[in-house]
Design a protein around this motif. Sequence first.
Motif, PDB file in Angstrom:
ATOM      1  N   HIS A  90      13.606 116.268  46.698  1.00 25.50           N
ATOM      2  CA  HIS A  90      14.419 114.946  46.499  1.00 25.50           C
ATOM      3  C   HIS A  90      14.020 114.297  47.671  1.00 25.50           C
ATOM      4  O   HIS A  90      13.954 114.745  48.774  1.00 25.50           O
ATOM      5  N   HIS A  91      13.569 113.159  47.242  1.00 24.80           N
ATOM      6  CA  HIS A  91      12.836 112.040  48.060  1.00 24.80           C
ATOM      7  C   HIS A  91      13.781 111.776  49.479  1.00 24.80           C
ATOM      8  O   HIS A  91      13.097 111.513  50.680  1.00 24.80           O
ATOM      9  N   ASN A  92      15.037 111.640  49.457  1.00 26.75           N
ATOM     10  CA  ASN A  92      15.682 111.562  50.626  1.00 26.75           C
ATOM     11  C   ASN A  92      15.795 112.579  51.676  1.00 26.75           C
ATOM     12  O   ASN A  92      16.304 112.898  52.452  1.00 26.75           O
ATOM     13  N   VAL A  93      15.321 113.951  51.146  1.00 23.82           N
ATOM     14  CA  VAL A  93      15.332 115.175  51.911  1.00 23.82           C
ATOM     15  C   VAL A  93      13.864 115.768  52.140  1.00 23.82           C
ATOM     16  O   VAL A  93      13.391 115.531  53.497  1.00 23.82           O
ATOM     17  N   ALA A  94      13.126 116.225  51.364  1.00 23.94           N
ATOM     18  CA  ALA A  94      11.884 116.551  51.547  1.00 23.94           C
ATOM     19  C   ALA A  94      10.904 115.631  51.892  1.00 23.94           C
ATOM     20  O   ALA A  94       9.656 115.860  52.246  1.00 23.94           O
ATOM     21  N   GLY A  95      11.235 114.415  51.339  1.00 25.79           N
ATOM     22  CA  GLY A  95      10.121 113.324  51.347  1.00 25.79           C
ATOM     23  C   GLY A  95      10.188 112.871  53.039  1.00 25.79           C
ATOM     24  O   GLY A  95       9.308 112.007  53.531  1.00 25.79           O
ATOM     25  N   LEU A  96      11.252 113.163  53.807  1.00 23.45           N
ATOM     26  CA  LEU A  96      11.347 112.701  55.487  1.00 23.45           C
ATOM     27  C   LEU A  96      10.140 113.050  56.089  1.00 23.45           C
ATOM     28  O   LEU A  96      10.016 114.258  56.256  1.00 23.45           O
ATOM     29  N   PRO A  97       9.511 112.143  56.730  1.00 26.30           N
ATOM     30  CA  PRO A  97       8.440 112.665  57.753  1.00 26.30           C
ATOM     31  C   PRO A  97       8.914 113.314  59.055  1.00 26.30           C
ATOM     32  O   PRO A  97      10.090 112.905  59.282  1.00 26.30           O
ATOM     33  N   LYS A  98       8.219 114.112  59.545  1.00 29.05           N
ATOM     34  CA  LYS A  98       8.723 114.815  60.503  1.00 29.05           C
ATOM     35  C   LYS A  98       8.788 113.919  61.711  1.00 29.05           C
ATOM     36  O   LYS A  98       9.759 114.153  62.721  1.00 29.05           O
ATOM     37  N   ASN A  99       7.793 113.250  61.919  1.00 23.22           N
ATOM     38  CA  ASN A  99       7.944 112.127  63.029  1.00 23.22           C
ATOM     39  C   ASN A  99       8.555 110.784  62.880  1.00 23.22           C
ATOM     40  O   ASN A  99       8.097 109.754  63.206  1.00 23.22           O
ATOM     41  N   MET A 100       9.788 111.215  62.460  1.00 23.97           N
ATOM     42  CA  MET A 100      10.559 109.820  62.062  1.00 23.97           C
ATOM     43  C   MET A 100      11.113 109.518  63.295  1.00 23.97           C
ATOM     44  O   MET A 100      11.724 110.104  64.061  1.00 23.97           O
ATOM     45  N   ASP A 101      11.184 108.038  63.542  1.00 25.97           N
ATOM     46  CA  ASP A 101      11.738 107.529  64.805  1.00 25.97           C
ATOM     47  C   ASP A 101      13.302 107.209  64.656  1.00 25.97           C
ATOM     48  O   ASP A 101      13.895 107.255  65.537  1.00 25.97           O
ATOM     49  N   LEU A 102      13.859 107.278  63.430  1.00 31.44           N
ATOM     50  CA  LEU A 102      15.322 106.988  63.409  1.00 31.44           C
ATOM     51  C   LEU A 102      15.809 108.443  63.227  1.00 31.44           C
ATOM     52  O   LEU A 102      15.756 109.272  62.788  1.00 31.44           O
ATOM     53  N   LYS A 103      17.138 108.214  63.785  1.00 32.34           N
ATOM     54  CA  LYS A 103      18.139 109.614  63.745  1.00 32.34           C
ATOM     55  C   LYS A 103      19.062 109.512  62.339  1.00 32.34           C
ATOM     56  O   LYS A 103      19.353 108.378  62.129  1.00 32.34           O
ATOM     57  N   LEU A 104      19.039 110.675  62.079  1.00 32.38           N
ATOM     58  CA  LEU A 104      19.801 110.853  60.610  1.00 32.38           C
ATOM     59  C   LEU A 104      21.243 110.928  60.870  1.00 32.38           C
ATOM     60  O   LEU A 104      21.821 111.677  61.690  1.00 32.38           O
ATOM     61  N   CYS A 105      21.844 110.376  59.850  1.00 31.10           N
ATOM     62  CA  CYS A 105      23.306 110.569  59.529  1.00 31.10           C
ATOM     63  C   CYS A 105      23.520 110.523  58.250  1.00 31.10           C
ATOM     64  O   CYS A 105      23.315 109.630  57.379  1.00 31.10           O
ATOM     65  N   GLU A 106      24.077 111.669  57.827  1.00 33.57           N
ATOM     66  CA  GLU A 106      24.335 112.242  56.189  1.00 33.57           C
ATOM     67  C   GLU A 106      25.874 112.630  56.078  1.00 33.57           C
ATOM     68  O   GLU A 106      26.040 113.873  56.155  1.00 33.57           O
ATOM     69  N   PRO A 107      26.567 111.809  55.939  1.00 34.43           N
ATOM     70  CA  PRO A 107      28.276 112.303  55.866  1.00 34.43           C
ATOM     71  C   PRO A 107      28.361 113.062  54.526  1.00 34.43           C
ATOM     72  O   PRO A 107      29.381 113.493  54.792  1.00 34.43           O
ATOM     73  N   LEU A 108      27.850 112.864  53.621  1.00 37.08           N
ATOM     74  CA  LEU A 108      28.166 113.647  52.236  1.00 37.08           C
ATOM     75  C   LEU A 108      27.353 114.850  52.114  1.00 37.08           C
ATOM     76  O   LEU A 108      27.506 115.511  50.854  1.00 37.08           O
ATOM     77  N   LYS A 109      26.634 115.376  53.065  1.00 42.64           N
ATOM     78  CA  LYS A 109      25.877 116.402  52.878  1.00 42.64           C
ATOM     79  C   LYS A 109      26.278 117.829  52.253  1.00 42.64           C
ATOM     80  O   LYS A 109      25.502 118.457  51.593  1.00 42.64           O
ATOM     81  N   GLU A 110      27.482 117.760  52.471  1.00 44.68           N
ATOM     82  CA  GLU A 110      28.145 119.208  51.854  1.00 44.68           C
ATOM     83  C   GLU A 110      28.756 118.721  50.517  1.00 44.68           C
ATOM     84  O   GLU A 110      29.416 119.871  50.126  1.00 44.68           O
ATOM     85  N   LEU A 111      28.784 117.735  50.260  1.00 42.90           N
ATOM     86  CA  LEU A 111      29.819 117.339  48.829  1.00 42.90           C
ATOM     87  C   LEU A 111      28.620 117.294  47.687  1.00 42.90           C
ATOM     88  O   LEU A 111      27.568 117.368  47.773  1.00 42.90           O
ATOM     89  N   TYR A 112      29.479 117.740  46.492  1.00 43.50           N
ATOM     90  CA  TYR A 112      28.769 117.679  45.126  1.00 43.50           C
ATOM     91  C   TYR A 112      29.236 116.362  44.614  1.00 43.50           C
ATOM     92  O   TYR A 112      30.179 115.865  44.874  1.00 43.50           O
ATOM     93  N   LYS A 113      28.506 115.960  43.423  1.00 46.19           N
ATOM     94  CA  LYS A 113      28.633 114.792  42.926  1.00 46.19           C
ATOM     95  C   LYS A 113      30.116 114.590  42.639  1.00 46.19           C
ATOM     96  O   LYS A 113      30.482 113.301  42.710  1.00 46.19           O
ATOM     97  N   HIS A 114      30.817 115.502  41.842  1.00 49.92           N
ATOM     98  CA  HIS A 114      32.077 115.114  41.249  1.00 49.92           C
ATOM     99  C   HIS A 114      33.116 114.947  42.652  1.00 49.92           C
ATOM    100  O   HIS A 114      33.982 113.903  42.514  1.00 49.92           O
ATOM    101  N   GLU A 115      32.625 115.585  43.781  1.00 51.32           N
ATOM    102  CA  GLU A 115      33.526 115.597  44.886  1.00 51.32           C
ATOM    103  C   GLU A 115      33.547 113.918  45.432  1.00 51.32           C
ATOM    104  O   GLU A 115      34.305 113.292  45.935  1.00 51.32           O
ATOM    105  N   VAL A 116      32.038 113.415  45.247  1.00 53.34           N
ATOM    106  CA  VAL A 116      31.830 112.199  46.035  1.00 53.34           C
ATOM    107  C   VAL A 116      32.527 111.245  45.050  1.00 53.34           C
ATOM    108  O   VAL A 116      32.966 110.108  45.534  1.00 53.34           O
TER     109      VAL A 116
END
Length: 317
Positions: free
Chosen positions: A147-173
């Motif tokens: 998924h582009h937003n996970v495995a597509g992330l380069p290792k040397n990224m300047d930005l810090k990540l914040c992923e508040p929905l990481k543990e949820l499934y679509k129906h919960e979102v």
Amino acid sequence: MSFNPEKFIASAEKEIRLRIGNEKAIIALSGGVDSFVAATLCANAGIRLQAVFIDTGYMRKNEAEKVKSVSKEVGIHLKIINAEKQFISALNKINEPEKKRKIIGELFIRTFEKEAKTSEAAFLVQGTIAPDWIESGGHGRDTIKSHHNVAGLPKNMDLKLCEPLKELYKHEVRIVGKILGLPQCIYERQPFPGPGLAVRVVGEITKEKLEIVREACSIMEEEIERASVEGKMEKPWQYFAALLPSKTVGVKGDERSYKYTIVIRAVKSLDGMTANFSYIPQDVLQIISTRITNEIREVGRVVYDITNKPPSTIELE
Ligand code: XMP
């Protein structure tokens, strides 16, 4: 234990405040339920937020305008970045699905980094949900697709990540979105993959193929939504069209034709992890097939995908 949305909202907003504090964050608002929910949680948490929509050129018909108008409705100021040229040229002659996903993921991040510098943001907020990292091979699992937003992330990224929905499934979102007061057209919106139409043109992408699949997706959405409103069928969890890389033979009048094949796909699912193909009534199938072959002159054949997930995945790439 059952999901408690109110408890989730309170703890997510608290965590966002703790993690981001007084720093500025940028959010990739694609227009889907996940990114809208993530943006609303950030807005409610009171952090300094810049929402951006990247027009990759792989979006659906009128997508940027639609997202802009809903953002306005819910009070999120949205900046549209036109990056069509970079994204289209980056996938020139690339036909391997995982390569496409990685290139798109990296380009997304580079574009955000550039934008973050301009707006002095230190964080990137993403609407990543559980199936995204599970299917990308998280926690020692096999990689189904990156998924582009996970495995597509380069290792040397300047930005810090914040992923508040990481543990949820679509129906919960969706439940969280409803409680947060988002419009129904957002919390019920069908999923659309981050790499967009790039993974709905199977194999190498050309401008012509992109236009074909964009038009076919639009016809499919219109007709399935019409049939659902008219009570002819239950609205599927997801419904779209994809373009196959090979042409097939047909006939028009008494002349031979040699044209592209469109796959139409509609599925029933709860969380996207598994899915069953949806039953589309024959008269609706007939309308879709006729419209696609009449309105898109490069298409000579329409096929109906009757595979479940597993063994297939929902998208074709
Ligand atoms: P698959 O095709 O793996 O998809 O059965 C499961 C669900 O996820 C969507 N999808 C994506 N969503 N980034 C996303 O945000 C992606 O790279 C991506 N790939 C697939 C897909 O549309 C389906 O709803």
